[in-house]
Design an enzyme around this catalytic site. Structure first.
Site, PDB file in Angstrom:
ATOM      1  N   GLU A 117       0.758  -1.382   0.025  1.00 23.80           N
ATOM      2  CA  GLU A 117       0.021  -0.014  -0.023  1.00 23.80           C
ATOM      3  C   GLU A 117       1.031   1.208   0.001  1.00 23.80           C
ATOM      4  O   GLU A 117       0.392   2.242   0.146  1.00 23.80           O
ATOM      5  CB  GLU A 117      -1.009  -0.067   1.122  1.00 23.80           C
ATOM      6  CG  GLU A 117      -2.117  -1.010   1.103  1.00 23.80           C
ATOM      7  CD  GLU A 117      -2.966  -1.331   2.375  1.00 23.80           C
ATOM      8  OE1 GLU A 117      -2.294  -1.166   3.426  1.00 23.80           O
ATOM      9  OE2 GLU A 117      -4.272  -1.445   2.198  1.00 23.80           O
ATOM     10  N   LYS A 172       5.869  -1.909   1.861  1.00 23.31           N
ATOM     11  CA  LYS A 172       5.492  -2.212   2.806  1.00 23.31           C
ATOM     12  C   LYS A 172       5.296  -3.679   3.441  1.00 23.31           C
ATOM     13  O   LYS A 172       5.443  -3.988   4.611  1.00 23.31           O
ATOM     14  CB  LYS A 172       3.768  -1.357   2.950  1.00 23.31           C
ATOM     15  CG  LYS A 172       3.182  -1.392   4.544  1.00 23.31           C
ATOM     16  CD  LYS A 172       1.692  -0.845   4.041  1.00 23.31           C
ATOM     17  CE  LYS A 172       1.140  -0.612   5.464  1.00 23.31           C
ATOM     18  NZ  LYS A 172      -0.492  -0.316   5.216  1.00 23.31           N
ATOM     19  N   GLN A 173       4.647  -4.535   2.747  1.00 19.58           N
ATOM     20  CA  GLN A 173       4.597  -5.822   2.980  1.00 19.58           C
ATOM     21  C   GLN A 173       4.680  -6.630   1.560  1.00 19.58           C
ATOM     22  O   GLN A 173       4.775  -5.906   0.326  1.00 19.58           O
ATOM     23  CB  GLN A 173       3.209  -5.990   3.472  1.00 19.58           C
ATOM     24  CG  GLN A 173       2.054  -5.894   2.521  1.00 19.58           C
ATOM     25  CD  GLN A 173       0.785  -6.134   3.041  1.00 19.58           C
ATOM     26  OE1 GLN A 173       0.268  -5.099   3.776  1.00 19.58           O
ATOM     27  NE2 GLN A 173       0.263  -7.103   3.403  1.00 19.58           N
TER      28      GLN A 173
END
Lengths: 773, 773
Positions: A489, A598-599
């Protein structure tokens, strides 16, 4: 590189705080949360506290459609933002010691201790207050019964250590509670009924009528109070949205005085509105008759049962041990699969942020744990929840002007209730996770019957969405998906996010497979009612064949999205501690333009479809993306732990394990004061089971490839797999697998192994291949 | 293709409405707005109106920092949203006819007419009310004096046509006014002082204290009432935030009774707080002494002067004629350059939407008109406004973690007060327009002295921003600008928007030129204080040399941004009327992914830097982009009209002219009820002067290349160019240019033409080259 904030002692079964942390009070409140699936609360104090804190009690399934707040409205936004709502404070007991109100924020205290006992599901607090040389010892015990879900119990014990004196207990029910995150500082509750008499009281609140025609809820809290001590007088008072008892007692030096507050928490989700008070009273009478000790015992026994199946033991690493148990404890406190109307909220019962009950986290991160640690109906309940919400998903797609079903980012009912366009409109990969969960469930349990009706309903509806959401690029002669936000995100509105394209194509392929299976097995009665045309099926097939996937030949990696490689590509290790977490320290503009992830994004795809990629592909992409990943989503470390373990990157896997296991205990993301990261709490379990132990289940075949972190002596866990109950123990030099169930064949380090019914197999621990490193 | 909503008669100098449009009441209110630079208001009725309407009076420079409303906060967002605030209703006059309150929403009326007289700056209304067969004729005249900026005048005349009876006038001042767009339904005003006596009253309101430490404002409205008719009694009343007079009169059949309401509107922007009431009273006394007719005459004379310079005459196309005059009228009503603290708000004094006082519209679209139709100090004032706000621009850049100055998207003080990340953080091309305005001003006026201090301050600060905002792509060895929103706000967060890259490089080049000019002319005393290092200058130069510009070889066009050509490229003509405007009918997701362009983007660059591109380049890009452009920004048609005219696309130019000239009169974008599109009202003028007449001024050379639309007989306008006052008349077969000023050399159809002092030149009208079509 990351500054940790550890407030608690490291113990295998407890979270212990020996200092009253007024500065980090909210953080400790989050960590000390209790829940029993039906209700839950932050670790608030019973008595007055005048410092900064966040009173929070939440009831499962009770929510409110808050008026949305956005900057400029964009067509397609939902009308409201659904919120888990903060409810009646039913634990409250104000205490006056010798007419002075007890308030730990301003008192002089010693021997302070607060303990969350995870084995027994009990929160205790003890301390000695010193007022004008008068010392009073206080011990408070609280639990929310998991044997009797509507019951909360508090035991409040006082001993004057060096004086004779007075105490006044004021147990109360306070319905004047407001969400901190209410968009318009609005109160969501109105009072409906209240009654009070000596040693008891009741308060019924109702959620306000709302303009969005979502259901309202009634909540009744009923209390009964028992006193073990010399009562001088009892009076009651009733105020707006509030009832209390005021109980005056005499204290004798050295003698214990104890108040028991029993509270029934009943809602019209489970009972008729008119019965709520009586149901509560009956429940209290029945239980009080049993007595405090018996209620506690029944509660603890249920926790023992849960731990018996699900506990993960780690020897040699107390922090790791505490971390995994804390995660399992809070996860089971939030959801244990008993109620198919519920799901797993991102903050559970521990805070308000994020709103909504259900995120894709459930399917992507929580389902595997519930598949392996509970009976299949628990996991099926999670799937049914989505099937029931299919109408909401159709609505969401229509809102975007698209066909088929778009499952929401955040919801209570299936209707989207979050609104940031870059998330709601664009983070559509969530639809892939919903479809993948069906595969995961059917593949794990073997329950192909699920596909016949519910399964194909959801799969075909999602496929219809994907087929309408792609567009054909005439020039390049490929299908593309523009304007999406991937799992990362920290980038928005990108084109051809590799992961999204992957999951879209995978959904279409799997749906086609399922259709073929249903047709060739004469299970297509329901399928025929879905009006899938040949042209539609042909289009789906064409998309699977002509989808564009960004790939870089030189680097031999899948590219996160079209222009990712045009960024300034640097490693997260170059960031200074002052810059972390980025989402708190950097402007959004800077975050979006940076390469920092972010991930897991590309790697999330390699995690889900693990069996479709070679070890070399995984390695190249891991080596490229992980160094740019800041793991600022709580969902990130576990995926990296699993992949790192598979790649033999044991140190990285171990680092990621600790990060996910102790995310909240060590406040890695500097936001645990808002509540716990419930849905990512499966991460520690995934890291151990799929990571360290290498469990894989694709293509209906169970396999393991365990290793053990260098500092651990052994670890062991149990899983339920179809009709087998399997125990795996990994120690320094061997792997021991025992099972209950029929004969079982599984794969261990790539070799087939037979384990007879009730049998055990022990083989030597294998060192990981490191040739790829 | 577009459905128009035309409520008004087409007349050359008037906007006339002959039906009371209760359904489109707000739309008519917007169009009937009046303003005098100091204050303005929507075309509200004086008396009660119980239908849907929007009471709106606004005072220049009086604003309030409303608490912001966003979904999820993003780092870098400003703290507040600055709003033009709705202020005391000072025009109000309730009227009782025979004790029955006059309310046009519910009355039976005939002969209704409302006229905005643009030549004289007067709004009139007349109608006959029929109550129980009693007929009363009413005529209301209102103007905001441009000769005496703080003065508003209303004349309210009543004649009972067929009866004797009573009338009660209740002229009042009502401070209990709230912005419709207040984020939290908050009142921005508190009462400070009020007084009332027979035939007069005064009300002083103050903007509330706010937590953002922006200035507060005091607003005093003072009224005096004169009556021409038989007064029976006068009483006064005073209420919360309200004062009134109640004047009862006898009516005699056929005889006129007239009320004059004179209002002084004074603020502490111009006077000491303590003097406000007295200043108001003095101003009223002085003017009333002159008498109504004289006040009106002085007001009208000022309007004559304005029209003398700025009027554009069009013969043969009444709609076009009305359109351009309406635009000029509303533009001058909003801003006529007298106060360097002010700027041109997007809705002027006609509505609340958008908030803020200042957008890049001023520099991009309004400056050329003020350069050509006013003395140079007016345009310089617009530039000084930005120079004064440089600190705010530094602040904005720091908020994004960047160096230099980022001028705001929306502001009152220089500090950004809008927050949608895709706009505030990303629509940074606005910085280019601020720099371009300096070039435009200096180039047009020849005032190079401006560069020495203010000019170089702003240019170097913007250049520093660009140099920090670009990044170097190591692989492709070019500079890039990622994460921007171009002028086409129907795409967000794109990479390498050609226009943004163009304006960034242009700014750096121009700044380097200006530095060289200042240094080589010994004008660099101030420049030396700016601490520009050699390395910095070298970096700027390198960026100008190595910037990446998306270009497609096959199509031979500049590409709007990196992946624009991957879209499904279709023409706007394929859209159905039901889908327009897209921003109201389509989801944001669909808009973002579509190829449809809101307003000139690549073409905006070709408009600004017109002299740097070949006709062939302009033609290819126009032909490629215009068909995908939906012109849903009010800023779009004019730019396309200018370019279409240059390319000989006369029909397209003509279509675009009508669209910009009659945008509000015909409600093209279906949002005029919110207020007029003030800043884009220069569009009609630009279309005629730069479009049809082909005026160009780059490189300090004035040129024209006129054509005349087929349906027009002639058009003529005047411009001020340096010390010349030039009149251009274009008719079917000739172009006549006369000028006052020293000898003038200009270029006409590419040929040099000399016009002596006070001389005139007439040449034949040339047909456009159409070979390129």
């Amino acid at each position: 590189m990351i500054t940790l904030n550890r407030l608690f002692d490291v113990e295998p079964w407890k979270i212990v705080e020996n200092t009253l942390n007024t500065k980090d009070f909210r953080l400790a409140e989050s960590v000390m949360s209790l829940g029993n699936g039906h209700m839950g609360m932050r670790g608030n104090f019973e008595e007055k506290y005048s410092g900064d804190f966040h009173q929070g009690s939440y009831i499962a399934g009770v929510w409110f459609p808050d008026k949305t707040r956005v900057g400029w409205w964009k067509n397609g936004y939902p009308n409201y933002f659904g919120k888990v709502i903060n409810s009646t404070n039913f634990i409250g007991i104000n205490v006056l010691l010798n007419s002075q109100e007890l308030d730990l924020f301003s008192e002089t205290i010693k021997d302070y201790s607060r303990e969350l006992d995870m084995k027994h599901g009990v929160l205790t607090r003890s301390f000695t207050v010193i007022q004008d040389k008068k010392e009073t010892s206080v011990k408070v015990t609280r639990f929310l019964s998991i044997a009797e879900k509507e019951l909360a119990v508090i035991k409040y014990e006082i001993i004057p250590l060096n004086y004779d004196g007075d105490v006044t207990f004021i147990p109360y029910l306070d319905g004047d509670i407001r969400n901190e995150d209410s968009n318009y500082e609005e109160d969501f509750w109105v009072e409906v009924n209240k009654e009070v008499s000596s040693f008891e009281g009741s308060l019924t609140m109702k959620t306000k009528d709302n303009p969005f025609n979502t259901p309202t809820f009634h909540l009744t809290t009923t209390m009964k109070v028992e006193i073990d001590g010399p009562v001088r007088s009892v009076t009651s008072s009733i105020e707006n949205e509030y009832v209390d008892n005021q109980i005056d007692l005499e204290l004798t030096k050295g003698q214990s005085t104890t108040l028991y507050k029993y509270v029934a928490v009943t809602t019209d989700r489970d009972h008729e509105v008119g019965d709520l008070v009586q149901v509560g009273k009956d429940l209290l009478s029945k239980n009080i008759e049993k007595g405090y000790q018996q209620i506690l015992k029944e509660h603890q026994e249920q926790w023992f049962k849960r731990w018996e199946i699900a506990d993960v033991e780690i020897d040699g690493d107390p922090e790791a041990q505490q971390g995994i148990r804390f995660n399992l404890f809070q996860l089971f406190s939030t959801y244990y699969g008993e109620d198919s109307r519920l799901n797993i909220g991102p903050k559970g019962f521990t805070g308000e942020k994020y709103g909504g009950a259900t995120y894709w986290d459930t399917e992507a991160y929580a389902l595997p744990l519930y598949l392996a640690t509970a009976t299949p109906d628990v996991a099926e309940n999670l799937l049914r929840y989505r099937h029931k919400q299919l109408d909401g998903a159709f609505h969401n797609a229509r809102q975007q002007g698209l066909k088929g079903a778009l499952y929401p980012m955040v919801t209570f009912t299936g209707v989207e209730c979050h609104n940031e366009w870059e998330i709601t409109f664009e983070e559509i990969h969530r639809n892939g996770a919903i479809a993948y969960a069906i595969y995961n469930y059917v593949n794990y349990t073997g329950d192909k019957g699920y596909l016949k009706r519910n399964g194909i309903d959801v799969l075909s509806s999602i496929s219809r969405f994907w087929a309408d959401r792609v567009h054909y690029n005439n020039k390049k002669e490929v299908y593309m998906i523009h304007g999406v936000t991937g799992p990362n995100e920290y980038e928005n509105n990108v084109n051809n996010n590799w992961y999204t394209n992957l999951m879209a194509v995978w959904t279409l392929k799997y749906t086609l497979e399922v259709i073929e299976y249903l047709q060739s097995n004469n299970l297509d009665e329901h399928l025929k009612t879905l009006d899938l045309t040949d042209a539609e099926i042909a289009k789906w097939k064409e998309i699977t064949e002509k989808m564009y996937f960004p790939y870089d030949k030189e680097l031999d990696i899948f590219v996160q999205h079209d222009t990712f490689l045009d960024k300034d590509l640097i490693h997260a290790s170059t960031l200074s501690p002052e810059e972390r977490p980025l989402n708190q320290k950097w402007s959004w503009d800077k975050i979006l333009r940076s390469c920092f992830i972010k991930q897991a994004d590309v790697l999330q795809g390699m995690y889900f479809l693990n069996h479709e990629f070679t070890l070399s592909e995984k390695k190249k992409n891991f080596d490229f993306y992980e160094p740019m990943t800041v793991h600022e989503s709580s969902l990130s470390p576990s995926i990296h732990a699993v992949l790192a373990a598979e790649l033999g990157l044991e140190e990285k896997a171990f680092e990621m394990y600790h990060r996910t296991a102790r995310l909240d205990l060590d406040n890695y993301n500097n936001d645990t004061e808002d509540g716990l990261h419930i849905t990512s709490m499966t991460g520690a379990w995934l890291s151990i089971v799929q990571g360290f132990a290498g469990m894989r289940t694709a293509n209906e075949a169970l396999s393991f490839a365990p290793f053990i972190p260098a500092s651990w002596n052994f670890y062991q866990f149990n899983i339920v797999y179809r009709d087998h109950y399997i125990k795996l123990n990994v120690c320094k030099d061997s792997v021991k697998i025992s099972q209950q169930g029929s004969d079982l064949t599984l794969t261990l380090y790539g070799e087939k192994v037979q384990i007879p019914s009730e049998g055990t197999v022990i083989i030597p621990l294998k060192q990981k291949e490191t040739t790829l490193q």
